[in-house]
Design an enzyme around this catalytic site. Sequence first.
Site, PDB file in Angstrom:
ATOM      1  CG  ASP A   1      -2.051   1.042   1.070  1.00  0.00           C
ATOM      2  OD1 ASP A   1      -2.351   1.425  -0.081  1.00  0.00           O
ATOM      3  OD2 ASP A   1      -2.580   1.499   2.097  1.00  0.00           O
TER       4      ASP A   1
ATOM      5  CG  ASP B   1      -3.823  -3.090  -3.590  1.00  0.00           C
ATOM      6  OD1 ASP B   1      -4.583  -3.117  -4.572  1.00  0.00           O
ATOM      7  OD2 ASP B   1      -4.203  -2.797  -2.465  1.00  0.00           O
TER       8      ASP B   1
ATOM      9  CG  ASP C   1     -13.778   0.173   2.302  1.00  0.00           C
ATOM     10  OD1 ASP C   1     -13.236  -0.935   2.321  1.00  0.00           O
ATOM     11  OD2 ASP C   1     -14.636   0.496   1.455  1.00  0.00           O
TER      12      ASP C   1
END
Length: 375
Positions: A165, A203, A355
Amino acid sequence: MVAAASLVVTAGAVAGVLAAFGDRRADEAAPPEVSASPRLAPLPAVPPPSAPVTAGSASPSPSPSARRTQSPAPSRTDTKRERTGAVSGRLYRHPDSQVLAWVRSHSGDPRHAVIASRIAEQPAAVWFADYAPDTVTARVAAVTSGGAALGRVPVVVPYAIPGRDCGGHSQGGAPDLDAYDAWIDRFAAGLGSGEVIVVLEPDSVAQTECLSAGDRAGRFASLARAGRVLKSANPRARVYFDAGHSGWNPPATQAAWLRQAGAASPESSDGVFSNVSNFHTTADEVAYDRRVLDALGGPAGLGAVIDTSRNGNGAPADGEWCDPSGRRLGRTPTLSTGESRIDAYLWVKLPGESDGCKGRPGTFTASYAYDLASS
């Protein structure tokens, strides 16, 4: 996603991490022993402006900065070598999850029936987002052996790549690539011998522009190695690499990175995954994944799996990625999609795990889950 997996809470570490937030709200479930699916960092949610529970971790959510343009897909390179057949059968629902914990302790809640039937009964991925090398083998084995005992196929998500991230919401993971390689060895030791789907590091490929060329090459080498280790440990494991989502990188760009990460090699890969913790429609993802696979080349049998957990209404027009309103559950998880080159629709991000806007990051929030399930 443009950023990627948002906040991650993992098994073993869950209790301590969440304790720091103080008393839980009645609307939230106590985290199970497994890691909750991490919240992937914010990526754009829509193509023009768009944007992970372990025995395991909490499911992540996407980061918000995705590219808007996509280049035409190059023709697929034919190869003689094909992978073995796709996984068949039924998916496994692990008995330790935040939604199941909530259902068990809130039988009198008026939202109980909807959440129990539409979310809790569905199989979902189990995240391993904490760097805990001493326990990861046993925790992975608990999931894979549970699936094998029932003749079901578990979905596991290793999420510990260093620098994940780009240091955002879901930062963490192994301290360096050597430590990560050793962690993957231990992760692989828990895969058993039955069928299992591995969603390898959300990711990790799509969100690499923040890395220097050297660091990117190092990450891709570790990912390629991880795929080889996982498939060597269990030849029936199906390993999928990060393709981001249809509102992020152009297919040709994504495929070039995936190739460097080993996703075109049958020794490492069975294909790609997309839309983890995001909201793009299944139709958009099917089209995008096929373009990525065409550009990637590799064995003719490479396929894709798509996270459909929250994409029933597609991505918000304003690009919101954090618990956006008006979303709903997508297609139920299945290994029979009826679509060529699409191996499965999965719930990688568990619906209802926030989230960070409608609840604390990575925690199951009943009001959010009910909104998704009743829309």
